[in-house]
Structure formats: C-alpha cells, structure tokens
Scaffold this motif. Structure first.
Motif, short mmCIF file in Angstrom:
data_model
loop_
_atom_site.label_atom_id
_atom_site.label_comp_id
_atom_site.label_asym_id
_atom_site.label_seq_id
_atom_site.Cartn_x
_atom_site.Cartn_y
_atom_site.Cartn_z
N SER A 402 54.58 112.47 -21.93
CA SER A 402 55.89 112.68 -22.30
C SER A 402 55.85 111.60 -23.61
O SER A 402 56.39 111.61 -24.69
CB SER A 402 57.01 112.41 -21.52
OG SER A 402 57.00 113.42 -20.81
N THR A 403 55.41 110.33 -23.23
CA THR A 403 55.48 109.06 -24.02
C THR A 403 54.47 109.49 -25.20
O THR A 403 54.82 109.21 -26.31
CB THR A 403 55.02 107.89 -23.38
OG1 THR A 403 56.04 107.58 -22.32
CG2 THR A 403 54.88 106.53 -24.24
N LEU A 404 53.28 110.01 -24.90
CA LEU A 404 52.35 110.47 -26.00
C LEU A 404 53.03 111.23 -27.00
O LEU A 404 52.55 111.25 -28.40
CB LEU A 404 51.25 110.83 -25.30
CG LEU A 404 50.20 109.98 -24.64
CD1 LEU A 404 49.12 110.41 -23.84
CD2 LEU A 404 49.70 108.77 -25.32
N LEU A 463 61.52 106.72 -22.16
CA LEU A 463 60.30 107.73 -21.76
C LEU A 463 59.01 106.93 -20.88
O LEU A 463 58.47 107.70 -20.03
CB LEU A 463 59.60 108.49 -23.09
CG LEU A 463 60.45 109.48 -23.67
CD1 LEU A 463 59.75 109.90 -25.05
CD2 LEU A 463 60.33 110.64 -22.67
N LEU A 464 58.67 106.02 -21.44
CA LEU A 464 57.54 105.01 -20.71
C LEU A 464 58.17 104.90 -19.20
O LEU A 464 57.19 105.13 -18.27
CB LEU A 464 57.44 103.70 -21.28
CG LEU A 464 56.55 103.46 -22.62
CD1 LEU A 464 56.50 102.29 -23.17
CD2 LEU A 464 55.00 103.76 -21.96
N TYR A 517 68.77 108.40 -21.73
CA TYR A 517 68.48 109.42 -22.75
C TYR A 517 68.15 110.76 -21.98
O TYR A 517 67.79 110.55 -20.85
CB TYR A 517 67.23 108.96 -23.64
CG TYR A 517 67.51 108.09 -24.75
CD1 TYR A 517 67.51 108.34 -26.07
CD2 TYR A 517 67.99 106.54 -24.37
CE1 TYR A 517 67.71 107.65 -27.03
CE2 TYR A 517 68.24 105.80 -25.54
CZ TYR A 517 68.32 106.38 -26.83
OH TYR A 517 68.41 105.32 -27.84
N ASN A 518 67.94 111.80 -22.64
CA ASN A 518 67.65 113.08 -22.08
C ASN A 518 66.05 113.15 -21.87
O ASN A 518 65.51 114.19 -22.23
CB ASN A 518 68.34 114.22 -22.82
CG ASN A 518 67.63 114.50 -24.35
OD1 ASN A 518 67.28 113.63 -24.77
ND2 ASN A 518 67.50 115.48 -24.62
N VAL A 519 65.56 112.19 -21.25
CA VAL A 519 64.22 112.15 -20.89
C VAL A 519 63.60 113.35 -20.17
O VAL A 519 62.35 114.06 -20.46
CB VAL A 519 63.63 110.88 -20.12
CG1 VAL A 519 63.90 109.72 -21.18
CG2 VAL A 519 64.35 110.69 -19.01
N LEU A 529 65.03 114.09 -28.32
CA LEU A 529 65.23 112.93 -27.60
C LEU A 529 66.51 112.39 -28.08
O LEU A 529 66.57 111.77 -29.18
CB LEU A 529 64.04 112.02 -27.49
CG LEU A 529 64.41 110.76 -26.79
CD1 LEU A 529 64.21 111.07 -24.95
CD2 LEU A 529 63.05 109.67 -26.91
N ARG A 530 67.51 112.38 -27.31
CA ARG A 530 68.68 111.90 -27.80
C ARG A 530 69.40 111.05 -26.53
O ARG A 530 69.24 111.38 -25.33
CB ARG A 530 69.74 112.74 -28.16
CG ARG A 530 69.81 113.88 -27.51
CD ARG A 530 70.55 115.15 -28.05
NE ARG A 530 70.29 115.98 -27.02
CZ ARG A 530 71.30 116.33 -25.86
NH1 ARG A 530 71.86 115.44 -25.58
NH2 ARG A 530 71.10 117.50 -25.34
#
Length: 556
Positions: A402-404, A463-464, A517-519, A529-530
C-alpha cells in the motif's frame, strides 16, 4: 551393492523429482538404491563425508546449473578417496556437452543424456552383475511414453516439510529459443484417470503444496479445466496447487474455476517475458499480450489466487527503455509477485547457438547469465540487477504494497522510474552490503521518503504503519486505549474467529490500531487516501492471510 542417488537442491524445501523417477524405474533392483538429497547451503566437506560414510559402490548425481560446479568438485574428491566407486551423472547440465564434460572431469564413468526412465534400470542391472566397464561413457535416453513412467511417490510418501513436485505431462508445444523445453518436441499427456488418482494420493496425505512441473499446464485448456474442477471438488482445505500457465491460453472454463476456488487452493505463474511483439517473435514466442493482460486481471480480481508474473531482461532487441516499458505494463497489472529475471544462455538452446547474431556476452560459468548484447549494455544490466534487488525486498515481500502504491502515484514517476530511483538510493547508502531485517527495511523506506522529497505526510505515515501491522506477529501492535472495545468485539460471533476461546486468549492472537485515514480502503480498493473525520479501529488477524500474504483486517 549399494548405489546412491543424490543431488544438491537450491533450498531445503525443494526436492528432486528426477531421483524419485529413477528410483522407481530400477524395478527389481530398487533395494540396491538409496536417495540422499543435500542443498547448496551444505558445505562440500559435509556432503563428501556423508557420501563416503555410506560405503556406496556407485554414486549417481543429478546435475543442474545451480550445482554442477559443486558436483564436479565432489566427484574429484570421491574418486581420489576411492577410485573404485563408479560415478554416473545425468540431468540438463550434462546432456548437451557430454564430451567436453568428460574431458574436463575424466573421473566420471558414465553420462546419461536426456530422460533416464528407460535406460537407468539397465545401468543398475550392469552394476548389480558386477560389470566394471559400461562399454561406452555416454548413453542417451529416449523420451518415455506415459504408461512406461512410474508414479514417483509409489515407494515412499512425500516429505511433508518440502514442496511436492509433480507432472501430469511431459514436453512443451512451444519452441522458445531460450528454453531447454524447446529442444525436445511434442507433448506427452498422462491419462486423466491416472492424474486424478495420483492427485487423490496428495490430497489424502494433506501435503502442503503440490507444484506441477508441466512446462505449460494449460496446453490443453479443457484438460486443465477438468483437473482444476477435480481439485476444487476434492479440496481438503490444506493443499495448495501451483501451475505454470500460458497467459493467453486461459479458457473461460479455467477462469470460472479460479473464481470459485477456495482462497489459497491455487497459485499460478505466468511467463510474460516481454510486452513487445518484436522481442517475443525473435525468441520464437508468439503471445497475444492484450489477452494475457485481460486473463491475468480477471484472475487477480478474485483475490483468491496468488499470481506470479515473470519478465526476462536481456532478450533480443529489447533496450533498457523497452524493458522499462515492459516492466510498467506488467507492474500495473498488480501481481502478487513480479520476478525480474535475466536471460540465461543455456547449453543446447537456440539462443545460445546463435549468440553471435545478437552480440551476446554472457558468463562463461553457470548460470551463463547475460552480461550484455547489441541492445543493452553491461552497465544497464547492472542497473536492472539493482532494481531486481529492491523489487524483491519491497514489492515481493508482503508488508509494503500500500505504501509503494501511494508513493508511486504521488511521485509522478512510472513504476520503473520509481524502483530505479529507490535502487540507486539503496546502493549509494550502502544498504546492499548487509542483510536487512524487516524493521530495517521500513526504516530505509522512511529515509528514502525523506531524502527523495516525497514528503512523509500523516497519511503516508499511517499507510506505513498499516502495512507493517498487516504482516506483524500477534500482539506486536496494540492501541491499549481500545482494548475494552476489542475484547467486546472478540466476544461477539463476528469477531471470535475461534469458537470456544475467551476474548483474553483471542486478543493475544490479533493486532489492533486506530487510524485517522481510510488506510484499509486504500489498501483494498485503491480509493483516495483521506481523513475519515474520526478514528477508525482496525483489528488484524495474523493467523489468517490473504493471497498476498497480509493478515485479515476488520474494521470495528
């Protein structure tokens, strides 16, 4: 008379199917044989000692590009220790330059070229009768028909700790110039009733994974669909089956089977190699790339099948920029694994025999990997090697996906440009010089974000953290502020995931964290992402993994 069948595998979990076939083919002489498998991680002295302690009259080695040098050294040591021991070798790495091999390693008594099913029993019979001179030093085995090929697990159960290799067919219908399968033409399909019976054998024993070594599992799409439906109908809930597929030959019936299969029942490997027609045609590999992409996306959309895609760098006519384009097109499909491989000019293949045509320079020793050609320089190959390394560390390991995705989308770079930039950073900082832990890889990624100017904003930080928790062991992450709420959820029917266990037990098997956030939505669906306007509590179940290796995540 004692005869050893042996080899050096690349990993402990691997096993050698050829040795099992040879053991079964020995017939009435089977009691004279013993199988011992080592790995390339075993040191030469340990392997040598194990062989010599066995008191064998003959030692038979199965030879491949990853072990031939080690085996040649072992042969010399064995013969120095006891010149009376007969040394027999076989396998793809000794089947195409046998005369040169015998000149280089005169200690070898016999080379078996090609398939050994038909000829090996005769060799064992000569040994059993005390024959000391085989009459010739090279014999060639002809392809055996399926009814003459024994089930390789007839005499012994497969090792539950290892991958079980199995074939339902031999040969390949294609003639790719870089592949050894193209050297022998034609496909021999094993009878369907036999295949089903043998698959039942694995299902009954609940082996962990059965890996089909059929070069193209879906050479006959109706047959492939029938096997898949049989496995779905007889699924034991444990065993996983791995297939190598031709991506543009996946039928609607196969796609339907993938769609209805239990998550984890199937995993597939599709050799894309390149996205460019001219490159593939030069390799005598005809592919409908658009159909391949459509089929791959259809399988991936189900989220229940692990999909592995392959690219090969160093093919004819493909420049560094062209390869980058191939990479981007395949990366955008979102496979669970993306292998950036490098062309190996294998003995016996057409591409090696015509290497001068494309100006190939390749390593003289195995694995005969490309160094450069007319279209891509040695420096560019090295850059691709760097990219391969970070791709394996980050994309092909769960816990960064997800981070990438967010970083690539926000960087303005193509996926290939992003990984090249990350690779340069990774090597310039010297991280490649030592093995990196999982935590170390997260720290390196944070440093790259800060140095690259991407900006470590709050959303990216979350996200991380989300990625990190998704692969963490149980109880590694807990937001204690929410422990009562999690206990209550775990006591409920929807949160228990373990009937009969108390919430005090269950909470030790999960991780939980609140996010602003809506990860979870970004990770699952790629939505924007918000901030959510509050805190979103997520519970992770490390014991329940998806096809990509991430823990089941539930919002409460």
């Amino acid at each position: 008379m004692k005869i050893l069948l042996t080899t050096l595998n690349t990993k402990y979990i691997h096993s050698n199917l050829a040795l099992k076939y040879l053991y079964e083919s020995a017939g009435i002489y089977r009691d004279l044989l013993e199988i011992k498998e080592f790995t390339i991680n075993n040191d030469d002295m340990s392997v040598y000692m194990e062989i010599m302690r066995g008191g064998y009259d003959a030692v038979c080695f199965s030879c491949y590009i990853w072990n031939i040098s080690r085996i040649e050294g072992l042969i010399k040591d064995i013969k120095r220790s006891d010149p009376e021991i007969k040394i027999i070798v076989g396998g793809p790495e000794v089947s195409y330059d046998s005369e040169e091999l015998l000149n280089r390693v005169p200690e070898i008594d016999l080379v078996i070229r090609g398939e050994g099913d038909k000829v090996f029993c005769g060799v064992v019979e000569m040994l059993a009768e005390g024959v000391r001179d085989f009459g010739e030093r090279i014999i060639t085995g002809s392809p055996a028909e399926p009814d003459a090929i024994s089930f390789p697990y007839t005499s012994s159960d497969p090792d539950p700790d290892k991958i079980v290799y199995y074939e339902s067919a031999r040969g390949c219908p294609y003639s790719c110039s870089f592949c050894l399968s193209s050297v022998s033409r034609g496909v021999r399909l094993f009878p369907m009733e036999r295949v089903k019976k043998e698959l039942e054998y694995f299902l009954e024993r609940k082996v962990r994974q059965v890996k089909f070594v059929d070069r193209t599992f879906n050479v006959d799409t109706e047959r492939a669909a029938e096997i898949m439906k049989f496995l779905i109908e007889n699924d034991n809930g444990v065993t996983n089956f791995h297939f190598e597929l031709c991506g543009d030959r996946i039928s609607d019936e196969m796609l339907e089977a993938f769609e209805t299969a239990r998550e984890g029942l199937f995993q597939v490997e599709i050799g894309v190699q390149s996205a460019h027609d001219r490159v593939l045609e030069a390799c005598r590999r005809k592919v409908d790339f658009e159909k391949l992409k459509k089929n791959t996306l259809k399988i991936l959309s189900g989220r229940n099948v692990h999909v592995h895609l392959d690219l090969i760098a160093g093919l004819p006519y493909e420049t560094f920029a062209d390869f980058g384009d191939s990479f981007n097109q395949v990366y955008e499909l979102g496979p669970d694994d993306l292998q950036l491989g490098f062309l190996k000019l294998l003995k016996g293949t057409e591409i090696r025999n015509r290497a001068d045509e494309h100006g190939y320079i390749f390593r003289e020793r195995e694995p005969y990997e490309v160094i450069s050609n007319k279209y891509i320089s040695a420096e560019e190959i090295i850059r691709l090697k760097m990219i391969e390394n970070v791709l394996e560390l980050y994309y092909n390991k769960p816990g960064f996906r997800s981070t990438l995705k967010y970083m690539i989308e926000s960087s303005g770079k193509t996926p290939f440009e992003f990984y090249e930039d990350l690779a340069v950073f990774y090597y310039e900082e010297g991280y490649h010089a030592a093995s990196q832990s999982k935590n170390g890889l997260y720290d390196i990624l944070r440093k790259y974000i800060e140095k690259s100017g991407c900006g470590l904003n709050e959303g990216l930080k979350e996200l991380l953290l989300y990625d990190r928790i998704s692969v963490a062991s149980p109880s590694s992450f807990s937001d204690r502020e929410y422990s009562d709420r999690v206990h209550e959820y775990l006591r409920s029917d929807s949160g228990g995931e373990g009937e009969g266990n108390s919430s005090k037990v269950l909470i030790k098997k999960v991780n939980y964290m609140a996010f602003e956030y809506n990860v979870d939505e970004f990770a699952a669906y790629g939505t924007e992402l918000r901030k959510t306007g509050g805190k979103r509590l997520l519970v992770f179940y490390p014991g329940i993994k998806d096809a990509g290796g991430r823990a089941l995540c539930r919002r409460i």
